[in-house]
Design a protein around this motif. Structure first.
Motif, PDB file in Angstrom:
ATOM      1  N   VAL A  11       5.434-144.896  29.286  1.00 59.08           N
ATOM      2  CA  VAL A  11       5.208-143.479  29.019  1.00 59.08           C
ATOM      3  C   VAL A  11       6.081-143.093  27.834  1.00 59.08           C
ATOM      4  N   ARG A  12       5.517-142.379  26.891  1.00 58.71           N
ATOM      5  CA  ARG A  12       6.300-141.935  25.732  1.00 58.71           C
ATOM      6  C   ARG A  12       7.369-140.946  26.185  1.00 58.71           C
ATOM      7  N   GLU A  13       8.557-141.110  25.619  1.00 56.42           N
ATOM      8  CA  GLU A  13       9.716-140.326  26.021  1.00 56.42           C
ATOM      9  C   GLU A  13       9.489-138.819  25.890  1.00 56.42           C
ATOM     10  N   GLU A  14       8.780-138.402  24.863  1.00 54.84           N
ATOM     11  CA  GLU A  14       8.665-136.959  24.622  1.00 54.84           C
ATOM     12  C   GLU A  14       7.915-136.200  25.706  1.00 54.84           C
ATOM     13  N   ILE A  15       7.147-136.888  26.553  1.00 54.22           N
ATOM     14  CA  ILE A  15       6.437-136.153  27.616  1.00 54.22           C
ATOM     15  C   ILE A  15       7.187-136.187  28.950  1.00 54.22           C
ATOM     16  N   LEU A  16       8.319-136.883  28.993  1.00 52.72           N
ATOM     17  CA  LEU A  16       9.092-136.951  30.237  1.00 52.72           C
ATOM     18  C   LEU A  16       9.801-135.628  30.511  1.00 52.72           C
ATOM     19  N   PRO A  17       9.918-135.243  31.781  1.00 50.86           N
ATOM     20  CA  PRO A  17      10.715-134.058  32.131  1.00 50.86           C
ATOM     21  C   PRO A  17      12.178-134.262  31.714  1.00 50.86           C
ATOM     22  N   GLU A  18      12.841-133.175  31.408  1.00 50.15           N
ATOM     23  CA  GLU A  18      14.218-133.206  30.920  1.00 50.15           C
ATOM     24  C   GLU A  18      15.158-133.942  31.884  1.00 50.15           C
ATOM     25  N   LYS A  21      14.883-137.685  31.301  1.00 47.19           N
ATOM     26  CA  LYS A  21      15.524-138.061  30.034  1.00 47.19           C
ATOM     27  C   LYS A  21      17.042-138.070  30.183  1.00 47.19           C
ATOM     28  N   LYS A  22      17.566-137.048  30.843  1.00 43.96           N
ATOM     29  CA  LYS A  22      19.019-136.961  31.023  1.00 43.96           C
ATOM     30  C   LYS A  22      19.531-138.066  31.938  1.00 43.96           C
ATOM     31  N   THR A  23      18.743-138.446  32.940  1.00 40.92           N
ATOM     32  CA  THR A  23      19.134-139.544  33.826  1.00 40.92           C
ATOM     33  C   THR A  23      19.282-140.836  33.031  1.00 40.92           C
ATOM     34  N   ILE A  24      18.352-141.090  32.130  1.00 36.90           N
ATOM     35  CA  ILE A  24      18.424-142.286  31.283  1.00 36.90           C
ATOM     36  C   ILE A  24      19.682-142.238  30.419  1.00 36.90           C
ATOM     37  N   LYS A  25      19.994-141.063  29.873  1.00 37.81           N
ATOM     38  CA  LYS A  25      21.182-140.923  29.027  1.00 37.81           C
ATOM     39  C   LYS A  25      22.461-141.093  29.836  1.00 37.81           C
ATOM     40  N   VAL A  59      14.003-145.138  36.690  1.00 40.18           N
ATOM     41  CA  VAL A  59      13.802-145.039  35.245  1.00 40.18           C
ATOM     42  C   VAL A  59      14.753-145.981  34.525  1.00 40.18           C
ATOM     43  N   PHE A  60      14.228-146.639  33.497  1.00 34.75           N
ATOM     44  CA  PHE A  60      15.038-147.531  32.690  1.00 34.75           C
ATOM     45  C   PHE A  60      14.310-147.786  31.384  1.00 34.75           C
TER      46      PHE A  60
END
Length: 148
Positions: A11-18, A21-25, A59-60
């Motif tokens: 899944v492209r990153e830009e469509i992921l819920p915030e 994304k923050k969990t990955i960071k 997520v990874f």
């Protein structure tokens, strides 16, 4: 959906819920040692601990998903001497282990090839290897067919 196996999706990153994304960071901060504790990392990212724990095991990054896997690549190669050899040398140079190679008869100056490789000992992440392979002179197209 009962009894159905869960699957993986790119899944492209830009469509992921915030929160995802923050969990990955957060995971990245912890991995790189830029945060010593989960509390410190989630505070830096302004993410709740409960959201982190909800998503952390699901997520990874793509390259982590491809670690210690068998990846099958489809390539379109120019029919010129040394192209396949350069591809194989690039894989070997980063400690990829080629399991199978299948190359079709060249037609109209190009040949289709599939290569299966084991990624367990790669010295770089899979995305970086794919970028290197795309830059090999004579590689016209490269796609990931599958992962096991």
């Amino acid at each position: 959906m009962a009894g159905q196996k869960s699957g993986f999706f790119l899944v492209r990153e830009e469509i992921l819920p915030e929160a995802i994304k923050k969990t990955i960071k957060v995971k990245d901060l912890l991995k790189r040692g830029e945060a010593r504790t989960i509390n410190e990392a989630v505070e830096k990212m302004e993410l709740s601990r409960s959201a982190y724990y909800k998503y952390k095991d699901y997520v990874f990054p793509f390259y982590e998903a491809s670690r210690e896997k068998i990846v099958t690549l489809a390539l379109l190669l120019e029919h010129k001497q040394g192209v396949l050899s350069r591809v194989l040398n690039t894989i070997a140079g980063d400690h990829g282990s080629v399991l199978t190679i299948n190359q079709g008869i060249p037609l109209q100056g190009v040949a289709n090839a599939t290569i299966s490789l084991e990624t367990a000992d790669l010295s770089i992440d899979l995305e970086a290897l794919l970028d290197k392979l795309r830059m090999v002179e004579g590689v016209k197209r490269l796609e990931v067919l599958g992962q096991e």
